[in-house]
Design an enzyme around this catalytic site. Sequence first.
Site, PDB file in Angstrom:
ATOM      1  N   SER A  53     -49.157  23.101  39.202  1.00 55.44           N
ATOM      2  CA  SER A  53     -49.758  21.947  39.867  1.00 55.44           C
ATOM      3  C   SER A  53     -50.070  20.845  38.850  1.00 55.44           C
ATOM      4  O   SER A  53     -49.161  20.355  38.181  1.00 55.44           O
ATOM      5  CB  SER A  53     -50.997  22.384  40.657  1.00 55.44           C
ATOM      6  OG  SER A  53     -51.423  21.352  41.529  1.00 55.44           O
ATOM      7  N   ASP A  81     -44.579  22.937  50.850  1.00 53.73           N
ATOM      8  CA  ASP A  81     -45.452  22.153  49.982  1.00 53.73           C
ATOM      9  C   ASP A  81     -45.242  20.685  50.306  1.00 53.73           C
ATOM     10  O   ASP A  81     -44.097  20.211  50.330  1.00 53.73           O
ATOM     11  CB  ASP A  81     -45.095  22.437  48.513  1.00 53.73           C
ATOM     12  CG  ASP A  81     -46.031  21.774  47.512  1.00 53.73           C
ATOM     13  OD1 ASP A  81     -46.886  20.973  47.928  1.00 53.73           O
ATOM     14  OD2 ASP A  81     -45.901  22.077  46.312  1.00 53.73           O
ATOM     15  N   HIS A 122     -47.887  25.464  48.170  1.00 57.56           N
ATOM     16  CA  HIS A 122     -48.224  24.924  46.854  1.00 57.56           C
ATOM     17  C   HIS A 122     -49.112  25.923  46.111  1.00 57.56           C
ATOM     18  O   HIS A 122     -50.118  26.389  46.631  1.00 57.56           O
ATOM     19  CB  HIS A 122     -48.970  23.595  47.036  1.00 57.56           C
ATOM     20  CG  HIS A 122     -49.320  22.902  45.756  1.00 57.56           C
ATOM     21  ND1 HIS A 122     -48.453  22.040  45.119  1.00 57.56           N
ATOM     22  CD2 HIS A 122     -50.443  22.947  44.987  1.00 57.56           C
ATOM     23  CE1 HIS A 122     -49.032  21.581  44.021  1.00 57.56           C
ATOM     24  NE2 HIS A 122     -50.230  22.113  43.916  1.00 57.56           N
TER      25      HIS A 122
END
Length: 331
Positions: A169, A272, A302
């Site tokens: 991320s 995502d 995600h």
Amino acid sequence: MSGGDKAPRVVEDLFGIVQILSDGTIVRGDEAVLRQKATYPDVPGVQWKDVVYHAVHGLRARVYRPASSPPLAGSSSKLPVLVYFHGGGYCIGSYAQPPFHSFCLRAAAELPAVVLSVQYRLAPEHRLPAAIEDGAYFLTWLHGQAGGGADPWLAESADFARTFISGVSAGANLAHHVTVQLASAQLAVNLVRVVGYVLLSAFFGSAERTAAETEPPADVSLTVDMSDQLWHMSLPVGATRDHPVANPFGPDSPSLTAVDLPPALVVVPGSDVLRDHVRGYAARLTEMGKTVEVVEFAGEQHGFYVLQPFGEAADELMRVLRRFVYEGHSA
């Protein structure tokens, strides 16, 4: 104090655990309320400890290594180094949190590798590019370790000539920017040879919406509103999502055409809202002639391996990562 004076009010609230008050004060709560009620089993045979890499800022890295691990056939007696930056939208998260800790334990044992999980300063107290500056400083510290001042574990186990930079991320975003700095010789760390980088559920953005942001997949772990707020609280005040940190191919971003990037492994979760940004990133690099391997995880969210660090998809991710580190970058 006059009767008209009022206590500071909350002007921005992130998940109830990071609040910006009207007087500029930042109030933080316990992030544990965000995590799923889950158990994180130990991974036997892995040693770990914390070391300070930036005394002024009080920043640490957690070092993991297999307690005893014979080298794979054809490899040296030392292990590759995996630098890892945790996620959290640049505003939350910690290298010590159980999901990130579990991933690093697994990576150390199953690749195997020496894993270095890096703490960095968080926004909004320290807005970007503070975190990227910390990541670059860490690589400078690692260069010093490779030059003979190594921590005993690193001296015994780390093959600095086989270093990989990774993150999930926001940590993947950070990994990109630090890798670009290395590849464009903005950082003099020649004793650390970065031979690949790994972006897991990368946190990218742009002022223009993608298809996945306009029509999001169902039951996403990161919503478009959450992503927007994280960027708003982490980027310099007044910046848009086309800021070069958020959008590597934005109008003000430096060209990567002439940058000799190492091979990249780009992991794309199918469910995502940021998937189009990540696919676009890989496609742009491929167009420039860079070596990029894209692995898609259909139906995964995600940060899926953070959500379920011992699930089937996490198992497959570990196999993909092992192949990338030890067998090169062909499918």
